[in-house]
Scaffold this motif. Structure first.
Motif, mmCIF file in Angstrom:
data_model
loop_
_atom_site.group_PDB
_atom_site.id
_atom_site.type_symbol
_atom_site.label_atom_id
_atom_site.label_comp_id
_atom_site.label_asym_id
_atom_site.label_seq_id
_atom_site.Cartn_x
_atom_site.Cartn_y
_atom_site.Cartn_z
ATOM 1 N N GLY B 32 0.664 -1.794 0.128
ATOM 2 C CA GLY B 32 -0.144 -0.327 -0.145
ATOM 3 C C GLY B 32 1.181 1.576 0.187
ATOM 4 N N PHE B 33 0.142 2.205 -0.922
ATOM 5 C CA PHE B 33 1.206 3.670 -0.720
ATOM 6 C C PHE B 33 0.206 4.364 -0.215
ATOM 7 N N ILE B 34 0.544 5.063 0.220
ATOM 8 C CA ILE B 34 -0.362 6.033 1.099
ATOM 9 C C ILE B 34 0.563 7.774 0.957
ATOM 10 N N GLY B 35 -0.965 9.213 1.467
ATOM 11 C CA GLY B 35 0.385 9.817 1.575
ATOM 12 C C GLY B 35 -0.803 11.034 0.943
ATOM 13 N N PRO B 36 -0.864 12.088 1.674
ATOM 14 C CA PRO B 36 -2.114 13.174 1.847
ATOM 15 C C PRO B 36 -1.793 13.315 0.031
ATOM 16 N N HIS B 191 -6.272 6.338 -0.398
ATOM 17 C CA HIS B 191 -6.702 7.367 0.362
ATOM 18 C C HIS B 191 -7.365 7.083 1.921
ATOM 19 N N LEU B 192 -7.934 5.412 1.153
ATOM 20 C CA LEU B 192 -9.173 4.595 2.222
ATOM 21 C C LEU B 192 -7.979 3.702 3.046
ATOM 22 N N LEU B 193 -7.572 4.130 4.317
ATOM 23 C CA LEU B 193 -7.309 3.466 4.903
ATOM 24 C C LEU B 193 -7.773 2.822 5.361
ATOM 25 N N GLU B 194 -8.514 1.973 6.042
ATOM 26 C CA GLU B 194 -9.341 0.879 6.516
ATOM 27 C C GLU B 194 -8.893 -0.304 5.459
ATOM 28 N N LEU B 228 -3.564 2.674 13.006
ATOM 29 C CA LEU B 228 -3.263 3.426 11.563
ATOM 30 C C LEU B 228 -3.470 5.135 10.870
ATOM 31 N N GLU B 229 -4.421 5.170 11.582
ATOM 32 C CA GLU B 229 -4.848 6.991 11.173
ATOM 33 C C GLU B 229 -4.046 7.841 11.559
ATOM 34 N N GLU B 230 -3.930 7.374 13.273
ATOM 35 C CA GLU B 230 -3.607 8.344 14.337
ATOM 36 C C GLU B 230 -2.119 8.383 13.362
ATOM 37 N N ILE B 231 -1.612 7.290 13.100
ATOM 38 C CA ILE B 231 0.403 7.508 12.349
ATOM 39 C C ILE B 231 0.417 8.008 11.109
ATOM 40 N N PHE B 232 -0.475 7.961 10.871
ATOM 41 C CA PHE B 232 -1.083 8.939 9.139
ATOM 42 C C PHE B 232 -0.703 9.591 8.929
#
Lengths: 526, 242
Positions: B32-36, B191-194, B228-232
């Motif tokens: 998974g590749f996430i970021g704002p 963008h969907l962290l879940e 994960l949300e808090e970490i993100f």
């Protein structure tokens, strides 16, 4: 007042959008050399139009009827403007990406129509400045300039595009309304483009082919059928009465369009944009080579987009129409052309018509641009960049050569060209087509311009097309040089020799394309 | 399977959209590749897929250097973009046959694959329609079917769940898992962290073009003691403040 402010805001945003896209489409950058090149190209292209306008004025001056020059040129300009405006309106109303956004805004439908027309008006004003304005200025000078007449000439310049614009809007919307539910609506736009082109070329050839007194007679007759041309001519001489007539006509047309706009817009534009389910054939599983698939894709991009298709077909049809009209009007006598002493003229005409698709349909100059936002697809695929580039070149070559062969098979019999000249002509045209398809692609690789939102912007607002067309007259230097240097060579040998030179130029351009431009292709930002 | 080394992209020669990004995606994992927004996810994916040329750095796919042998490298992956902008004046089946030819999929295999995936995503009946009459979601499904058709070793997706209905989204997630179970690799941005939390083996967080975290999700959570949300939110705090 509130309504007017909203209309002005909408027109302003359309114009800003138009200029911003036009600028990016033209590929204008702050670099001085780039801008200089742009202005030089525009001047080069403007010269023939200004010459035509000045030429018409002098023709009527010699006849002792300079006031008729404005009438004649306005009739010509109206046809020219309509021919330009109708396909442009089709593109703006039916294929522009912003229409789905605009319809959701709380504004009357006629505002959308008028805001869209404002951008077309600017286009027509440029045509007006090149084709009609020189005649008007010369006419104004001839009749003695006063402050009043200068103001009237200026107002005439501003108002002249309005009648053809409003007429084109009603025609474009009305015809689409008729065909909105039909699956043949794209054919309609094609047909109309052809009909107008035929009309434009026909009238011009007919008038230029006639004697001075006949031209005078026809201008007076046509002027009677089209009084605005007479009013405009008299405005230039300072007639306030005719100015009022012209203003009244424009007022009536604007009011008429206001009444019709909402109804036409609703039934035409919205119906046109309704998605229709088109099922064709069934599901199949067939293997094709990568080359064939890429060629097919590039061909379909032209064939399936009505604006691209119309532009291509019109470019290809111009030489045929010119030839046909010249024969019909008697401007070109076949009986004289087939005489032995006119053999050279017939060969030149044959080669000219045969070369016209390669010279006029500069498809490679927009081969990458036409893909627009779907360009990323070919970059992701496991295909060599060279194969990607080559497939675009081959698309242009296939279309242009097919058109040349069709036109050639028709003119070959008509002009009774000998087999030896036919072979020389074909060799010349094949080499010319290969060279132009390659060099035009080079232009497009330097200036890819993918972010267009309506297809007309991709192929018309694109400076690539102008650059590519500006190159064409330079090519005439080669055969002219050969003819002057070795007058005894004969047409056939000149054709073979020029063809050979084009082949060498093709190989050099291809080598450059293959070696250096692949990197350029990879670097195109999507 | 995928190695990015010092990958950098600057559009104007000054500001870096992606700044010396290095990461490795192993075979058989869902990454998974996430970021704002504007962090550089799409730019990175566009460089991996060959749409953009990196300013500097190296991309290797199955050991093949993208800059040296792009065609060989591209034979190993397929890509689904965030916006389904494709040449849409052809029919769905023409598009799938086109892709099958590009990835050299034999007729028998393409028939099985096309039927399988288009039936899973319920677009089989619409394959004989022009793509321009498809809805956004249908186009997205067609692109996914096209990308699955050559059975790629690496499946790259940019925001793949946008525009999909819940049932199709569930099916895609199942296919991604199944693909990895069979030895394939999935690299996707979201963008969907879940979703990332539920299906990814490892994640990378990117912010302002730089990699700010890359590890197994459980390990990141264990070390920080947060969700994960808090970490993100913590890792990308400056993006919000800016």
């Amino acid at each position: 007042m509130q309504r007017m402010r909203r209309l002005m805001a909408l027109a302003k945003i359309q114009l800003l959008d138009f200029f911003s896209k036009y600028k990016s489409g033209m590929g204008l950058r702050s670099k001085k050399t780039g801008n200089l090149l742009l202005y030089l190209t525009l001047i080069l292209l403007a010269i023939p139009f200004i010459q035509m306008s000045v030429g018409a004025y002098h023709t009527f001056l010699l006849l002792g009827r300079p006031e008729l020059a404005v009438t004649f040129m306005y009739i010509t300009t109206v046809l020219f403007m309509s021919f330009t405006a109708i396909p442009f309106l089709f593109s703006l109303f039916f294929y522009a990406g912003d229409i789905k956004f605009l319809v959701t805004l709380p504004i009357p439908e006629e505002f959308i129509v008028f805001a869209k027309l404002s951008t077309v008006y600017l286009y027509l004003l440029v045509i007006n400045s090149l084709v009609l304005a020189p005649t008007m200025v010369l006419g104004g000078i001839n009749f003695g300039l006063t402050v009043g007449s200068i103001i009237l000439v200026f107002i005439a310049w501003l108002l002249a595009p309005l009648p053809p614009l409003l007429f084109s809007a009603v025609v474009a919307l009305g015809l689409t309304r008729l065909a909105a539910k039909s699956s043949k609506k794209n054919i309609l736009s094609l047909f109309f483009g052809f009909a107008l082109l035929f009309l434009l070329l026909g009238i011009q050839l007919f008038i230029t082919g006639e004697s001075g007194s006949q031209v005078e007679y026809w201008t007076i007759t046509l002027g009677r059928f089209f009084p605005p041309a007479q009013w405009l001519a008299r405005m230039v001489t300072g007639s306030v009465k005719d100015f009022l007539y012209f203003i009244l006509l424009n007022f009536i047309m604007v009011t008429g369009l206001r009444v019709l706009a909402a109804k036409l817009y609703r039934s035409a534009v919205l119906a046109f944009n309704e998605k229709e389910v088109i099922r064709k054939g069934g599901v199949y599983y067939r293997q094709r080579s990568k080359t064939l698939q890429l060629l097919r894709r590039n061909l379909l991009i032209i064939l399936k987009q009505p604006v691209f298709l119309m532009n291509t077909l019109l470019s290809l049809a111009v030489p045929c129409l010119l030839l046909l009209i010249s024969i019909i009007t008697g401007d070109l006598s076949l009986d004289t052309l087939v005489l032995p002493e006119n053999k050279g003229r017939a060969v030149l005409l044959f080669v000219g018509v045969l070369s016209a698709p390669a010279l006029l349909a500069n498809l490679s100059a927009t081969a990458i641009t036409r893909e627009g936002s779907a360009f990323w697809e070919t970059k992701v695929l496991p295909v060599e960049p060279w194969d990607n580039i080559r497939s675009r070149m081959m698309t242009t070559v296939s279309i242009n050569l097919l058109a040349s062969l069709l036109i050639g098979s028709f003119t070959f019999r008509l002009l009774r060209i000998e087999a030896a000249f036919l072979l020389a002509g074909l060799f010349f045209v094949i080499m010319l087509t290969l060279f132009l398809a390659t060099i035009d692609l080079l232009i497009n690789l330097y200036r890819p311009y993918l972010k267009w939102t309506n297809p007309a912007a991709a192929i018309k607002n694109n400076l690539n097309v102008l650059f590519s067309l500006a190159l064409r007259p330079l090519l005439a230097i080669i055969p002219s040089f050969l003819f002057i240097s070795w007058p005894t060579l004969g047409y056939r040998n000149i054709l073979y020799l020029t063809g050979l030179i084009f082949f060498v130029l093709y190989l050099l351009t291809r080598k450059y394309l293959k070696n250096l431009m692949i990197r350029k292709f990879d670097q195109i930002i999507v | 399977m995928l190695v990015l080394k010092d990958l950098t992209k600057s559009y104007d020669g000054k500001k870096k959209a992606v700044d010396h990004l290095s990461l490795t995606v192993k075979e058989g994992e869902i990454f998974g590749f996430i970021g704002p927004n504007g962090a550089g996810k799409t730019t990175t994916i566009k460089m991996i897929t060959g749409i953009l040329t990196p300013t500097c750095g190296q991309i290797k796919i199955k050991g093949i250097d993208m800059a040296q042998s792009p065609v060989k490298a591209k034979m190993n992956f397929t890509y689904v973009p965030d916006h389904p902008e494709i040449f849409s004046s052809i029919r769905g089946i023409d598009y799938l046959n086109f892709l099958a030819d590009m990835y050299e999929v034999p007729v028998v295999e393409r028939r099985d694959q096309i039927e399988k995936f288009t039936k899973i995503f319920a677009i089989y009946e619409e394959l004989d329609q022009l793509i321009l009459s498809y809805s956004h979601g249908m186009k997205q499904k067609l692109l996914i079917c096209g990308a699955l058709l050559p059975n790629p070793k690496l499946f790259i997706l940019d925001e793949p769940l946008v525009g999909l209905d819940p049932l199709s989204a569930k099916k895609l997630k199942d296919i991604m898992k199944e693909h990895c179970n069979k030895g394939g690799t999935v690299f996707f941005s979201s963008h969907l962290l879940e979703v990332v939390e539920n299906i990814c083996d490892r994640i990378a967080v990117i912010n302002k073009g730089r990699l700010v975290a890359c590890d197994r999700l459980e390990k990141i959570k264990e070390e920080s003691g947060h969700t994960l949300e808090e970490i993100f939110l913590e890792l990308t705090k400056d993006a919000k403040d800016a």
